[in-house]
Design a protein around this motif. Sequence first.
Motif, PDB file in Angstrom:
ATOM      1  N   UNK A  12       0.826  -1.209   0.000  1.00 55.53           N
ATOM      2  CA  UNK A  12       0.000   0.000   0.000  1.00 55.53           C
ATOM      3  C   UNK A  12       0.860   1.258   0.000  1.00 55.53           C
ATOM      4  N   UNK A  13       1.981   1.206   0.690  1.00 57.61           N
ATOM      5  CA  UNK A  13       2.884   2.356   0.709  1.00 57.61           C
ATOM      6  C   UNK A  13       3.508   2.563  -0.667  1.00 57.61           C
ATOM      7  N   UNK A  14       3.837   1.458  -1.326  1.00 55.55           N
ATOM      8  CA  UNK A  14       4.384   1.542  -2.685  1.00 55.55           C
ATOM      9  C   UNK A  14       3.358   2.154  -3.630  1.00 55.55           C
ATOM     10  N   UNK A  15       2.095   1.742  -3.504  1.00 52.44           N
ATOM     11  CA  UNK A  15       1.055   2.300  -4.368  1.00 52.44           C
ATOM     12  C   UNK A  15       0.903   3.798  -4.124  1.00 52.44           C
ATOM     13  N   UNK A  16       0.912   4.199  -2.866  1.00 52.56           N
ATOM     14  CA  UNK A  16       0.822   5.625  -2.556  1.00 52.56           C
ATOM     15  C   UNK A  16       1.987   6.400  -3.164  1.00 52.56           C
ATOM     16  N   UNK A  17       3.170   5.855  -3.017  1.00 52.99           N
ATOM     17  CA  UNK A  17       4.354   6.527  -3.561  1.00 52.99           C
ATOM     18  C   UNK A  17       4.267   6.644  -5.081  1.00 52.99           C
ATOM     19  N   UNK A  18       3.825   5.580  -5.741  1.00 51.24           N
ATOM     20  CA  UNK A  18       3.705   5.606  -7.198  1.00 51.24           C
ATOM     21  C   UNK A  18       2.650   6.614  -7.645  1.00 51.24           C
ATOM     22  N   UNK A  19       1.539   6.698  -6.893  1.00 49.29           N
ATOM     23  CA  UNK A  19       0.501   7.667  -7.242  1.00 49.29           C
ATOM     24  C   UNK A  19       1.009   9.095  -7.073  1.00 49.29           C
ATOM     25  N   UNK A  20       1.779   9.318  -6.016  1.00 47.69           N
ATOM     26  CA  UNK A  20       2.350  10.653  -5.804  1.00 47.69           C
ATOM     27  C   UNK A  20       3.283  11.025  -6.952  1.00 47.69           C
ATOM     28  N   UNK A  21       4.133  10.108  -7.358  1.00 48.31           N
ATOM     29  CA  UNK A  21       5.074  10.388  -8.444  1.00 48.31           C
ATOM     30  C   UNK A  21       4.339  10.669  -9.746  1.00 48.31           C
ATOM     31  N   UNK A  38       0.306  20.456  -2.068  1.00 49.08           N
ATOM     32  CA  UNK A  38      -1.027  20.032  -1.632  1.00 49.08           C
ATOM     33  C   UNK A  38      -1.875  19.584  -2.819  1.00 49.08           C
ATOM     34  N   UNK A  39      -1.707  20.254  -3.957  1.00 46.85           N
ATOM     35  CA  UNK A  39      -2.446  19.836  -5.152  1.00 46.85           C
ATOM     36  C   UNK A  39      -1.968  18.466  -5.615  1.00 46.85           C
ATOM     37  N   UNK A  40      -0.658  18.244  -5.543  1.00 51.95           N
ATOM     38  CA  UNK A  40      -0.118  16.942  -5.933  1.00 51.95           C
ATOM     39  C   UNK A  40      -0.699  15.848  -5.048  1.00 51.95           C
ATOM     40  N   UNK A  41      -0.748  16.108  -3.738  1.00 58.14           N
ATOM     41  CA  UNK A  41      -1.310  15.130  -2.807  1.00 58.14           C
ATOM     42  C   UNK A  41      -2.769  14.850  -3.144  1.00 58.14           C
ATOM     43  N   UNK A  42      -3.529  15.906  -3.440  1.00 52.15           N
ATOM     44  CA  UNK A  42      -4.948  15.741  -3.755  1.00 52.15           C
ATOM     45  C   UNK A  42      -5.136  14.922  -5.025  1.00 52.15           C
ATOM     46  N   UNK A  43      -4.350  15.230  -6.066  1.00 57.23           N
ATOM     47  CA  UNK A  43      -4.467  14.488  -7.325  1.00 57.23           C
ATOM     48  C   UNK A  43      -4.038  13.034  -7.168  1.00 57.23           C
ATOM     49  N   UNK A  44      -3.124  12.794  -6.225  1.00 56.17           N
ATOM     50  CA  UNK A  44      -2.674  11.421  -5.978  1.00 56.17           C
ATOM     51  C   UNK A  44      -3.652  10.657  -5.105  1.00 56.17           C
ATOM     52  N   UNK A  45      -4.609  11.365  -4.503  1.00 56.02           N
ATOM     53  CA  UNK A  45      -5.575  10.708  -3.633  1.00 56.02           C
ATOM     54  C   UNK A  45      -5.005  10.342  -2.282  1.00 56.02           C
TER      55      UNK A  45
END
Length: 201
Positions: A12-21, A38-45
Amino acid sequence: MADSAQRPLRADARRNRDRILAAAVRVFAEEGLDAHLERIAKEAGVGSATLYRNFATREALIEAVYRNEVAQLCDAVPDLLDEKPPYEALRAWTRLFLDYVTAKFGMADALRAIAAAGNNPYGHSRDMIQAAITVLMDACVAAGTIRTDISPTDMGAALEGIALTSPKPEHRERAERLLDLTLDGLKARTPHSAPRESVAG
């Protein structure tokens, strides 16, 4: 970044990291150095805390995004060669190269700022990309589909030229035309047909 490299991340941490990137690539391409994290975090969910837990600073995120883009570009080579004939694999890879160029352009100011601070975000990226080009061209040469008098270094220089002149998303159509021109010039030459005899006699 160092800690992430030293110990494997949970799924799950890997998925979060990949979504952020992935989100960061899009946002930096649109907004450049002034992009809000903050926008990047929002777009990454994900929450801002999750973003900062993975990337403590803007610079760390930018460097990770760039390195990830290079890795994805180069790691695509084996799969492309498995899925397509060598020349078509090379052509498909050059389109991925354009994606990489666009992402890099969106982060150009940030990458220069990191380099000016004494870090080297580029690392071995040029060597990695050159190695990817070499693998693709060697496969094409073995298949007899490209000329043997053009080196991977020459091809790399041509791609760099396209990257310098057409880096923005709005340049994509022109960049693809330039790529097609380059790839057409790379094709193996076929013997000219013998001239027809004149019927006038």
